[in-house]
Design a protein around this motif. Sequence first.
Motif, mmCIF file in Angstrom:
data_model
loop_
_atom_site.group_PDB
_atom_site.id
_atom_site.type_symbol
_atom_site.label_atom_id
_atom_site.label_comp_id
_atom_site.label_asym_id
_atom_site.label_seq_id
_atom_site.Cartn_x
_atom_site.Cartn_y
_atom_site.Cartn_z
ATOM 1 N N UNK A 203 -1.209 5.869 -8.636
ATOM 2 C CA UNK A 203 -0.127 4.897 -8.447
ATOM 3 C C UNK A 203 -0.108 3.949 -9.628
ATOM 4 N N UNK A 204 1.084 3.443 -9.994
ATOM 5 C CA UNK A 204 1.198 2.587 -11.180
ATOM 6 C C UNK A 204 1.268 1.097 -10.874
ATOM 7 N N UNK A 205 0.727 0.320 -11.784
ATOM 8 C CA UNK A 205 1.072 -1.097 -11.930
ATOM 9 C C UNK A 205 1.393 -1.294 -13.411
ATOM 10 N N UNK A 206 1.899 -2.461 -13.755
ATOM 11 C CA UNK A 206 2.065 -2.810 -15.162
ATOM 12 C C UNK A 206 1.444 -4.175 -15.397
ATOM 13 N N UNK A 229 6.364 -2.207 -4.945
ATOM 14 C CA UNK A 229 6.217 -2.097 -3.491
ATOM 15 C C UNK A 229 5.554 -0.786 -3.091
ATOM 16 N N UNK A 230 5.920 0.333 -3.739
ATOM 17 C CA UNK A 230 5.341 1.623 -3.376
ATOM 18 C C UNK A 230 3.838 1.644 -3.642
ATOM 19 N N UNK A 236 -2.703 -0.104 0.451
ATOM 20 C CA UNK A 236 -3.053 -0.486 1.824
ATOM 21 C C UNK A 236 -3.276 0.738 2.698
ATOM 22 N N UNK A 237 -2.449 1.778 2.523
ATOM 23 C CA UNK A 237 -2.594 3.002 3.318
ATOM 24 C C UNK A 237 -3.921 3.689 3.025
ATOM 25 N N UNK A 238 -4.267 3.827 1.753
ATOM 26 C CA UNK A 238 -5.515 4.513 1.387
ATOM 27 C C UNK A 238 -6.718 3.769 1.950
ATOM 28 N N UNK A 239 -6.721 2.469 1.842
ATOM 29 C CA UNK A 239 -7.859 1.705 2.359
ATOM 30 C C UNK A 239 -7.925 1.810 3.882
#
Length: 338
Positions: A203-206, A229-230, A236-239
């Motif tokens: 998953x990305x952040x910048x 948001x994704x 949160x889902x993975x944790x």
Amino acid sequence: MREFTLPPALEASEPPARRDDVRLLAGTPDGVTHHRFTALPELLRPGDLLVVNTSATLPAAVRLDRLALHFSGPLPPGSDGAEDAWLVEPRLREAGATVPYPGGRCGEWFPLPGGATLTLLERQTARLWRARLDTDVVPYLRRHGVPIRYGYVGHDWPLSAYQTVFGTPESDLEGGSAEMPSAGRPFTYELVTRLVARGVHLAPITLHTGVASPEKDEPPYPERYDVPAATARLVDHVRWEGGRVIAVGTTVVRALETAVSDDGFVRPSRGWTSHVVTPEVGVRAVDGLLTGLHEPRSSHLRMLTAIAGDELLERVYEEALAREYKWHEFGDVTLLLR
């Protein structure tokens, strides 16, 4: 962790022939192990999440006859005198490299290639100035700039050597990083495919990072970031499902720990962050970190201690020195899991 001395022989002076041809030192509660970077998929579990930084690297150095000007990044809106101003580090050019420049005065101006002019406004830190360029900075750098290079790198390399496979020059967060988010550099498209095939999420952040001159470590200053948001939902889902969230680089830790709310969930967030991760503050959004090896007395080592603990981190660095791992942006990588 205790201070250490970094021998010059352990400073990576050039990029490896293949991006993934670097070593990986894994430090986990089970101990310390040594691998090639290509073994990363086997060190992770299906359901784990790697969060990567999509910031592309700018050619952020402009060279003059005696000086090089390193453009670090814009100032946050609302800062005193910040309109159109950037943080800039002037450095002396010596023997093909650069060293800190102790001079400069408010109002001093420099004629730049292409007919532009840079004016020093006010000293921000011991090495950084607030400065204003009389044209748009990012387009100017893309025409006249070169990648920032320090003395341990023997000669110039093209901008492509300083990009990661995740870097996206055109993104919702305008601009780019003054220096490469180097933890992502060893990744190749083939390795990403293997990770996905194993069931590891990405998953990305910048986060656009500024200059990190090796001679003087300072607390981070505000940097622009975006946690979509994704990505927040996937973290949160993975944790929740028992997977591990592993940041690819200290920039990712900084962004996610800025976006985590009081209830422990990561929320969509963007703007400017001055958040500093320390052992006292701790981490709430990440379970591990993939990162390069950091210089002695670097503030990043406090972040690493917050994730791995002092005892494990001490052992990791002892092993890295003893086994002659390579430091800096073209060097080897550590995987720290708490």
